[in-house]
Design a protein around this motif. Sequence first.
Motif, PDB file in Angstrom:
ATOM      1  N   LEU A 173       0.814  -1.072   0.085  1.00 48.61           N
ATOM      2  CA  LEU A 173       0.117   0.001  -0.024  1.00 48.61           C
ATOM      3  C   LEU A 173       0.865   1.258   0.184  1.00 48.61           C
ATOM      4  N   GLN A 174       1.960   1.248   0.482  1.00 50.91           N
ATOM      5  CA  GLN A 174       3.001   2.430   0.533  1.00 50.91           C
ATOM      6  C   GLN A 174       3.211   2.410  -0.802  1.00 50.91           C
ATOM      7  N   GLU A 175       3.586   1.656  -1.559  1.00 42.90           N
ATOM      8  CA  GLU A 175       4.066   1.444  -3.012  1.00 42.90           C
ATOM      9  C   GLU A 175       2.749   2.191  -3.787  1.00 42.90           C
ATOM     10  N   LEU A 176       1.695   1.798  -3.618  1.00 38.55           N
ATOM     11  CA  LEU A 176       0.461   2.132  -4.354  1.00 38.55           C
ATOM     12  C   LEU A 176       0.350   3.650  -3.883  1.00 38.55           C
ATOM     13  N   ASN A 177       0.422   4.210  -2.846  1.00 41.43           N
ATOM     14  CA  ASN A 177       0.214   5.517  -2.237  1.00 41.43           C
ATOM     15  C   ASN A 177       1.294   6.378  -3.214  1.00 41.43           C
ATOM     16  N   ALA A 178       2.723   5.956  -3.293  1.00 42.32           N
ATOM     17  CA  ALA A 178       3.705   6.429  -3.765  1.00 42.32           C
ATOM     18  C   ALA A 178       3.619   6.656  -5.458  1.00 42.32           C
ATOM     19  N   ALA A 179       2.980   5.494  -6.141  1.00 46.97           N
ATOM     20  CA  ALA A 179       2.416   5.452  -7.604  1.00 46.97           C
ATOM     21  C   ALA A 179       1.556   6.666  -7.614  1.00 46.97           C
ATOM     22  N   LEU A 180       0.513   6.529  -6.842  1.00 40.82           N
ATOM     23  CA  LEU A 180      -0.654   7.312  -7.152  1.00 40.82           C
ATOM     24  C   LEU A 180      -0.349   9.070  -7.119  1.00 40.82           C
ATOM     25  N   MET A 181       0.583   9.323  -5.976  1.00 42.56           N
ATOM     26  CA  MET A 181       1.019  10.470  -6.045  1.00 42.56           C
ATOM     27  C   MET A 181       1.847  10.842  -6.989  1.00 42.56           C
ATOM     28  N   THR A 182       2.785  10.202  -7.425  1.00 42.43           N
ATOM     29  CA  THR A 182       3.511  10.458  -8.582  1.00 42.43           C
ATOM     30  C   THR A 182       2.633  10.662  -9.975  1.00 42.43           C
ATOM     31  N   MET A 183       1.629   9.921  -9.955  1.00 42.88           N
ATOM     32  CA  MET A 183       0.778   9.924 -11.245  1.00 42.88           C
ATOM     33  C   MET A 183      -0.147  11.088 -11.196  1.00 42.88           C
ATOM     34  N   THR A 184      -0.381  11.950 -10.124  1.00 46.82           N
ATOM     35  CA  THR A 184      -1.278  13.145 -10.358  1.00 46.82           C
ATOM     36  C   THR A 184      -0.305  14.241  -9.911  1.00 46.82           C
ATOM     37  N   ARG A 185       0.848  14.194  -9.925  1.00 50.56           N
ATOM     38  CA  ARG A 185       1.718  15.276  -9.771  1.00 50.56           C
ATOM     39  C   ARG A 185       2.107  15.962 -11.233  1.00 50.56           C
ATOM     40  N   PRO A 186       2.277  17.283 -11.486  1.00 47.01           N
ATOM     41  CA  PRO A 186       2.417  17.484 -12.956  1.00 47.01           C
ATOM     42  C   PRO A 186       3.880  17.784 -13.283  1.00 47.01           C
ATOM     43  N   ASP A 187       4.704  17.599 -12.214  1.00 44.95           N
ATOM     44  CA  ASP A 187       6.130  17.796 -12.690  1.00 44.95           C
ATOM     45  C   ASP A 187       6.806  16.458 -13.104  1.00 44.95           C
ATOM     46  N   ASP A 188       8.031  16.359 -13.198  1.00 42.26           N
ATOM     47  CA  ASP A 188       8.793  15.413 -13.755  1.00 42.26           C
ATOM     48  C   ASP A 188       8.305  14.633 -15.039  1.00 42.26           C
ATOM     49  N   GLU A 189       7.872  15.646 -15.972  1.00 43.75           N
ATOM     50  CA  GLU A 189       7.142  14.937 -17.093  1.00 43.75           C
ATOM     51  C   GLU A 189       8.039  14.114 -18.002  1.00 43.75           C
ATOM     52  N   VAL A 190       9.530  14.501 -17.962  1.00 41.79           N
ATOM     53  CA  VAL A 190      10.407  13.774 -18.824  1.00 41.79           C
ATOM     54  C   VAL A 190      10.563  12.552 -18.373  1.00 41.79           C
TER      55      VAL A 190
END
Length: 143
Positions: free
Chosen positions: A23-40
Amino acid sequence: MIRIRFTAADFARVRFEPRPAPLQELNAALMTMTRPDDEVLFGRWRHRLLRSLPGAVLPLRDLVPGEVAPLFLDVFSDTLAEGWEAIRNTHPELVRSELRRAYAGQPVPAPAWIRALHGGEAGAWEPLLRAQHAAFETALRPV
């Protein structure tokens, strides 16, 4: 700034878990998915994941209406089942206070299932558990 100093003896006592907490991995993935930065770095992955997530994950958007996620989602466990059990056993007052914190200042009222969760109603956890399961199966299980 906080500065933490580690000695060689401190590093010698560091231990790592044999596998990630799901669930920690899931939370991290979902947070990364919703952030607009790090597009590259994450852009292609983010767009692919957003297209592939099923509608069953939408309650997660309800649970995190802004930038603040309820702390009861931060569960360290070896398995998904243990994580879900820990979330479901969160003390009701912590659930209520974290939902109030997540919705503080939001222009829209909380959906009915969030209000039911806040009220401690039977079955109120089901939308969250289904959403986490669907998100995990889509985002993390394949990898």
